[in-house]
Design an enzyme around this catalytic site. Structure first.
Site, mmCIF file in Angstrom:
data_model
loop_
_atom_site.group_PDB
_atom_site.id
_atom_site.type_symbol
_atom_site.label_atom_id
_atom_site.label_comp_id
_atom_site.label_asym_id
_atom_site.label_seq_id
_atom_site.Cartn_x
_atom_site.Cartn_y
_atom_site.Cartn_z
ATOM 1 N N ASP A 1 -1.460 2.083 -4.785
ATOM 2 C CA ASP A 1 -0.247 2.022 -3.979
ATOM 3 C C ASP A 1 -0.401 0.867 -2.982
ATOM 4 O O ASP A 1 -1.518 0.392 -2.736
ATOM 5 C CB ASP A 1 -0.126 3.372 -3.251
ATOM 6 C CG ASP A 1 0.982 3.371 -2.226
ATOM 7 O OD1 ASP A 1 2.113 3.012 -2.570
ATOM 8 O OD2 ASP A 1 0.709 3.735 -1.056
ATOM 9 N N ASP B 1 -1.594 7.035 -0.536
ATOM 10 C CA ASP B 1 -1.601 7.736 0.753
ATOM 11 C C ASP B 1 -0.470 8.741 0.930
ATOM 12 O O ASP B 1 -0.466 9.478 1.918
ATOM 13 C CB ASP B 1 -1.513 6.715 1.902
ATOM 14 C CG ASP B 1 -0.128 6.098 1.998
ATOM 15 O OD1 ASP B 1 0.407 5.699 0.944
ATOM 16 O OD2 ASP B 1 0.424 6.042 3.099
ATOM 17 N N ASP C 1 1.992 0.089 0.453
ATOM 18 C CA ASP C 1 2.200 0.419 1.872
ATOM 19 C C ASP C 1 1.408 1.657 2.297
ATOM 20 O O ASP C 1 1.546 2.722 1.708
ATOM 21 C CB ASP C 1 3.694 0.671 2.157
ATOM 22 C CG ASP C 1 4.506 -0.615 2.058
ATOM 23 O OD1 ASP C 1 3.945 -1.634 1.618
ATOM 24 O OD2 ASP C 1 5.690 -0.590 2.417
HETATM 25 MG MG LIG Z 1 2.077 4.478 0.462
#
Ligand SMILES: [Mg+2]
Length: 271
Positions: free
Chosen positions: A13, A214, A15
């Site tokens: 991923d 995240d 961001d």
């Molecule tokens: Mg993310």
């Protein structure tokens, strides 16, 4: 445990994972990116961003030419060496952005839902929302098979909107900052499986897969890889995985690109 001497694919991923959620800085991950490049381990970016944005990022990160998973899996950009593939340069899953925008407009007229699509605003507005430059903001609008929006209505309307989208085979997905509408058939997990299979067939090697993310929207990706790094994030709900055994999943103590490096170090050893 995975290691750098055996065939390995890394899916990540952006961001809040490889990029700092606030500053978009990735420098703390630079030594590990270099180490993976030296070991010829493909690092496959996997995000809700558009392929145009991600191609730009690949150049910055030294990952040019590798495949990437854009628009939450609705768009897979193939490795530049795979020109002979019938899907080259991109495999698109499900409804086009034009179809999705038409349905969004129809639902808004019928249900009075309040939201703002990326397609409805200028580049400057997106630059203000995301913190990227104006030229990068233009790339964020180049959707192929999904649309990104800001939700401006209450939870009851959201439930009704989500159900209405489902009637058209579409899904409403929460990302780090925005909401995304894409075909129900598309997903980061399906894209990850498809690409892994491509590598296995093309290179005739038995790849181990490692994923990093995240947010709750990364759970399907982290569920389909052999080893997963859950990077400490801002999300209150956290990330719930089907198989959370410590041999398979490492939860980092650091955030963003520092957590990214921490996770790789956990599974692959010190730099
Ligand atoms: Mg993310």
């Amino acid at each position: 445990m995975p290691n750098l001497h055996n065939p390995l694919l890394v899916f990540t991923d952006l961001d809040g994972s490889l990029l700092d959620i606030h500053t978009l800085d990735w420098q703390p991950a630079a030594p590990w990116l270099m180490r993976l490049r030296e070991a010829q381990v493909p690092v496959i970016l996997c995000s809700s961003k558009t392929a145009a944005e991600m191609t730009q990022l690949q150049k910055t990160l030294g990952l040019e030419g590798l495949p990437l998973i854009a628009e939450n899996g609705a768009v897979i950009q193939l490795d530049t060496r795979w020109e002979a593939d019938p899907h080259y340069p991109r495999l698109i899953t499900g409804a086009s952005v034009e179809d999705i925008l038409r349905i969004l407009q129809k639902l808004r007229e019928e249900g009075g839902y309040k939201f703002t699509c990326f397609a409805e605003v200028d580049d400057q507005a997106i630059a203000d929302w995301t913190g990227v430059s104006r030229s990068q903001a233009g790339l964020a609008k180049l959707h192929i098979a999904s649309e990104t929006l800001i939700w401006r209505d209450d939870d009851a309307q959201m439930a009704a909107f989500s159900a209405a989208l489902a009637q058209y085979g579409l899904r409403f997905m929460q990302g780090a900052r925005f909401w995304h509408v894409l075909d129900q058939q598309a997903g980061k997990d399906k894209a990850c499986r498809w690409l892994t299979e491509q590598y296995r067939q093309r290179e005739r090697l038995d790849y181990t897969t490692l994923g990093l993310g995240d947010g709750p929207n990364d759970a399907p990706l982290l569920d389909c890889v052999d080893f997963a790094v859950v990077i400490k994030g801002l999300n209150r709900q956290g990330v719930t995985l089907r198989d959370d055994r410590p041999q398979r999943v490492w939860h980092t103590t650091q955030e963003g690109p520092n957590g990214w490096s921490e996770g790789l170090e956990h599974f692959l050893g010190p730099l």
